[in-house]
Design an enzyme around this catalytic site. Structure first.
Site, PDB file in Angstrom:
ATOM      1  CG  ASN A  33      17.631  64.502  43.781  1.00  0.00           C
ATOM      2  OD1 ASN A  33      17.717  65.641  44.233  1.00  0.00           O
ATOM      3  ND2 ASN A  33      18.358  64.089  42.771  1.00  0.00           N
ATOM      4  CB  ALA A  76      14.880  56.455  42.595  1.00  0.00           C
ATOM      5  CG  HIS A 112      16.615  54.427  48.027  1.00  0.00           C
ATOM      6  ND1 HIS A 112      17.736  55.189  48.263  1.00  0.00           N
ATOM      7  CD2 HIS A 112      16.473  54.387  46.671  1.00  0.00           C
ATOM      8  CE1 HIS A 112      18.240  55.607  47.121  1.00  0.00           C
ATOM      9  NE2 HIS A 112      17.495  55.120  46.141  1.00  0.00           N
TER      10      HIS A 112
END
Length: 270
Positions: free
Chosen positions: A191, A123, A221
């Site tokens: 992760n 991601a 993010h």
């Protein structure tokens, strides 16, 4: 014609089932041959309509059937899947990358057996650029993650520190520290930070901020890299999976792209 590689998938949840369906539709050079899931009856129902149904086997048995073992299961069973794949010299593709950080002995074991551990982008974005920067001199790497509060509920760090997110009505920073500690405290959520750390300057020097933010609807993010050769600032906003809000919809697509790269004649990106 390139050799066809067989694929086994551990876990048929938000990541694994999407990946399995895509492989069943047909991907050049790849064939899904085995899956593993905690609820075998549910797994059988999920693959009942597949054109070419894979075998349903135990976690450790995937490596007996497949050239590539994809881990898309809860982090608690990571080691069981990884150890079997590496012992058999397979290509191991983990989605629970955070679980790899405290188990770097698996990398040494892979050297011994001839296995490969290939971490997909997942991601995140820009890992190619981070890896390139790491070939030079990097001073800092940071990642700021913002998620809707519901996407963080249940994280061990929150439970140990008694942080209640049910009444959060404005952005709240719930963690700041390095990627190693973030992976321990938020095994289902960061992760991305683990992958960034492995691509760059390591888990102890990669700094992480995690925010519970009721103002966002997407898992967001932001990566910042400072080096002698380049300055990077990159942001990605991922739509959360309906099945599991801790996971972005792009994650299974990223793993599929990673698998395509193993057999493609033309591969773009380093």
């Amino acid at each position: 014609m390139a050799k066809q590689l067989t694929v086994g998938i551990a876990g048929l949840g938000a990541i694994g089932l999407h990946l399995a369906r895509a492989l069943d539709q047909g991907v050049d050079g790849l064939k899904l041959v085995a899956v593993s899931a905690k609820d075998q009856a549910k797994a059988a129902a999920n693959i009942a309509g597949f054109k070419d149904r894979p075998a349903i086997v135990g976690l450790a048995e995937l490596a007996e059937h497949a050239d590539i073992v994809v881990e898309a299961a809860p982090a608690a069973v990571f080691e069981q899947v990884a150890t079997a794949a590496i012992a058999r010299g397979r290509i191991f593709v983990p989605s629970s990358v955070g679980a790899l950080l405290p188990r770097m002995h698996l990398v040494e074991e892979a050297k011994r057996t001839g296995a490969r551990i290939i971490v997909p982008t997942g991601a995140l974005l820009g890992l190619d650029a981070v890896r390139a920067a790491a070939e030079g001199t990097v001073s800092t790497v940071t990642i700021e993650t913002r998620k809707p509060p519901g996407g963080l509920v249940g994280a061990p760090y929150l439970e140990v520190n008694k942080i209640d997110l049910t009444a959060v009505d404005k952005p709240m920073r719930v963690f700041v520290g390095n990627a190693f500690d973030a992976a321990q405290g938020f095994p289902a959520n960061v992760n991305v930070a683990a992958a960034l750390a492995l691509a760059g300057i390591g888990p102890e020097r990669t700094m992480v901020e995690i925010w519970a933010d009721p103002g966002v609807t997407r898992n967001t993010h932001t990566i910042r890299v400072e080096s002698e050769e380049v300055r990077l600032t990159m942001t990605i906003e991922n739509v959360p999976s309906l099945e599991n809000p801790r996971t972005g919809k792009i994650t299974p697509l990223s793993i599929l792209a990673c698998l395509r790269g193993l057999t493609s004649t033309l591969k773009v990106g380093s």
